[in-house]
Every structure is written in C-alpha cells, then in structure tokens.
Design an enzyme around this catalytic site. Structure first.
Site, mmCIF file in Angstrom:
data_model
loop_
_atom_site.group_PDB
_atom_site.id
_atom_site.type_symbol
_atom_site.label_atom_id
_atom_site.label_comp_id
_atom_site.label_asym_id
_atom_site.label_seq_id
_atom_site.Cartn_x
_atom_site.Cartn_y
_atom_site.Cartn_z
ATOM 1 N N GLU A 27 0.535 -1.130 0.208
ATOM 2 C CA GLU A 27 -0.178 0.188 0.359
ATOM 3 C C GLU A 27 0.810 0.902 -0.139
ATOM 4 O O GLU A 27 0.569 2.369 1.189
ATOM 5 C CB GLU A 27 -1.100 -0.177 1.296
ATOM 6 C CG GLU A 27 -1.990 -0.925 1.494
ATOM 7 C CD GLU A 27 -2.633 -1.620 2.770
ATOM 8 O OE1 GLU A 27 -3.070 -0.454 3.398
ATOM 9 O OE2 GLU A 27 -3.119 -1.900 2.770
ATOM 10 N N GLU A 66 -4.691 -8.699 0.576
ATOM 11 C CA GLU A 66 -5.493 -8.583 1.962
ATOM 12 C C GLU A 66 -7.118 -8.175 1.028
ATOM 13 O O GLU A 66 -6.867 -6.951 -0.455
ATOM 14 C CB GLU A 66 -5.205 -6.970 2.376
ATOM 15 C CG GLU A 66 -4.083 -7.063 3.115
ATOM 16 C CD GLU A 66 -3.950 -6.438 4.201
ATOM 17 O OE1 GLU A 66 -4.520 -5.048 4.208
ATOM 18 O OE2 GLU A 66 -2.976 -5.657 4.465
#
Length: 350
Positions: free
Chosen positions: A158, A276
């Site tokens: 991220e 995720e």
C-alpha cells in the site's frame, strides 16, 4: 482401408477430447472448481498455481495475539488451512521468524509465507534506492537463503498511503519504484532465488486519480506478482459498499480502467494476488456478510489472472471502527465456510 479406419478413429477421439476440453472451460463455477481439483492443481514457477487459486489468511491484526496461533484459530473457524500465511515486518526486524518457519514445516497443514516488509522504516525510499540500507537488504538475503523454501515478499504494501508528493521528500512515487528496483536487483545479485515478490497496491480511486500513481510501478522485469489490498462494506450507504467485484474494479473518477483491468492490460501475463481482502461493517452494527462472500467464486471464474486471495481478519481495523472478521454473525461464518470449502482452492504447494 485399415489406414482410413485408423485415421477416422483418431479424428473421433480428438473431437471428443476437444469437446471435453471446451466443457471444462465453459462450465459453471462449481464445475470449474471440481475440474480444477481433478487435474491436480499445484504451484509451479514463482508459486503460480497450474490451476485453481491459492487460499490465504492473516489473522489477529491490531491485537497482541501471536499471529501463528491467531491464524490457526482462524483456520479452524473457516474450515480450511491457509496455504498462504501473511505476516508483517519493518526495518531491521529479523524474518522469517522461528514461529513463521514452524508454520511452514507442518506437513499436515502445508503453508507458504507472504512476508510484508517496510524496508525503508526509519528512513526514506530514496535512501534505500541510493544504497544506504544495503546492510539491511544483505542481512535479509542471508536469512532468506538460509531458509531455503520459496516464499512471497511484498515490499512496502500500500505505498500510495505513504507517498509524500513533494520534490526532495525521498518519498515520492518515483522513489518507491527506485527503492523496489534496487532491493530486488540487490537480492538477485546476492543469489537469492527463493523470494517471489509482490507489488501490493491499495487500488483506491482517490489514489488512482493522482498524477503520480503511474510512477509507483517498478517495472515488469523486477515484479513477479501484481497485488491488491482492498475491502468492501456490507452496510448500504457506508464507505465502499459492494461485493467482491467492487473491490477489484475501483477506478479514478473519469478513468477508463478499473484496478483489475489496469493490472491485466498494462501488465499482461503477471499473476494477480488479492493480498488483503475482506468484508466489513462498523463495530457494533452487526450486518450479514454472506452476499459479499457468495460473490467471490463467480468473480474468480471471470478473472483468470487472479491466482491467490488472502483474507485479512480482525475484529477492528487500524482506525478501530470496522469489523472485518468472518464470524461477526452465524450466517456470515456459514457463508465463508462454504466459500472456503470450494475445491477451486485445492492447490497443492509444490
């Protein structure tokens, strides 16, 4: 006459085989899953499954629970062993840890590691790219080679959330790409061949709209898998309400490509990992998650580039107000167990 008869039989056999193959790729999701399992799905080069989809999990997030024990509890609740065990590290933390290694040595429950590493912790991406953390990289290289088994490595997952879009900050998008390239090339130079890397994006429409977003990608020559961390709400009207397709298809306002289409178009041939994922509702507002879980299989069938999905399980996220657990209600857990039991996830670790 004998030659013609033999030729005719051969043609009929080939026709039957072709029909069978066509049926294998055009059946229902359940049929496709069963057929995938029957062919003996297993991981091959760079841990890409020959068929089927790798199933993974990360549990105990934002708690003090030992992650290995948390995952075992989650596995028991879900009814399936997580082929991928997702862990998180930063800076000079030594990993794989003894506990992580032990989790991959359980012959009854085979697992492979997915290690998330914020290598630039305490410094900047630009500093890493300039070689100022080469000792850190080399120490990891030695541990990785000593471990010996193949495992996944996500470098600074991220990254969008960490970008400082200011010249000279050392944390610009281009600095992330440079850090990534430097790290992977140095690992290769150190003879590390068992690390399979994943560049893991947020895939958020806010970030995809930024002019710098395209500069994050390090290059096809140093990326093994393209990954996505993305979630959906099961509360109507709440942030990112939707299903499994929703978390794959977010795009910048006015953009033409959703995240999945971007990955498979701009980086064709790269396996995709949903590194995720999960469905959430606000803490204390129990809402059924079945619809989100029930939408997964159809999307996997339509999106063959997805080779792994890794669920992130927690009773509250880092902001403390979202429940991403699979057992927040009985119906939610039942739906998740049904998903986990599907044979599309019957992939043997090679």
């Amino acid at each position: 006459m004998i030659l013609k008869s033999t030729l005719r039989k051969t043609v009929l056999t080939l026709t039957a085989l072709a029909a069978g193959f066509a049926g294998a790729v055009t059946g229902t999701p359940a049929q496709a899953a069963t057929q995938a399992a029957d062919t003996g799905c297993k991981t091959g080069a760079k841990l890409v499954p020959t068929c089927g989809v790798l199933w993974g999990g990360a549990a105990g997030g934002f708690t003090s629970a030992p992650r290995d024990q948390a995952l075992k509890t989650w596995e028991n609740a879900s009814g399936r062993t997580a082929a991928i065990f997702h862990q998180y590290h930063k800076g000079n933390e030594p990993f794989p840890t003894k506990a992580e290694i032990a989790m991959t040595q359980d012959s009854a429950r085979p697992r492979v590691l997915l290690e998330n590493w914020k290598i630039a912790y305490g410094t900047t991406w630009a500093a890493v790219a300039k070689g100022q953390q080469d000792k850190r990289i080399d120490a990891f290289a030695a541990r990785a080679k000593a471990y010996g088994k193949q495992f996944f490595l996500a470098l600074n997952h991220e990254p969008e959330n960490d970008v400082v879009a200011r010249a000279g900050s050392g944390m610009e998008a281009k600095d992330f790409a440079a850090m990534y390239r430097h790290t992977i090339l140095r690992l290769r130079a150190q003879g590390v061949s068992n690390v399979i890397n994943v560049v893991a994006y947020m895939g958020n429409e806010k970030w995809m709209a930024q002019s710098w977003w395209k500069d994050l990608y390090p290059g096809d020559d140093v990326v093994d898998w393209v990954g996505l961390d993305s979630y959906v709400s099961v509360e109507k009207g709440y942030y990112h309400y939707g299903n499994f397709a929703s978390l794959l298809d977010r795009k910048a306002k006015g953009g033409t490509l959703g995240w999945y289409d971007w990955a498979t178009t701009k980086h064709a041939g790269k396996p995709v990992m949903v590194a995720e994922w999960g469905a959430y509702h606000r803490v204390g507002r129990t809402t059924d998650k079945s619809a989100a879980y029930n939408s997964v299989l159809n999307e996997l069938k339509k999106r063959p580039a997805i080779k792994a999905i890794v669920h992130f399980d927690t009773k509250h996220d880092d902001e403390g107000d979202r429940d991403i657990s699979i057992d927040s209600s009985k119906s939610s857990l039942a739906a998740f167990r049904k998903l986990a039991a599907n044979p599309i996830f019957d992939v043997k670790l090679g």
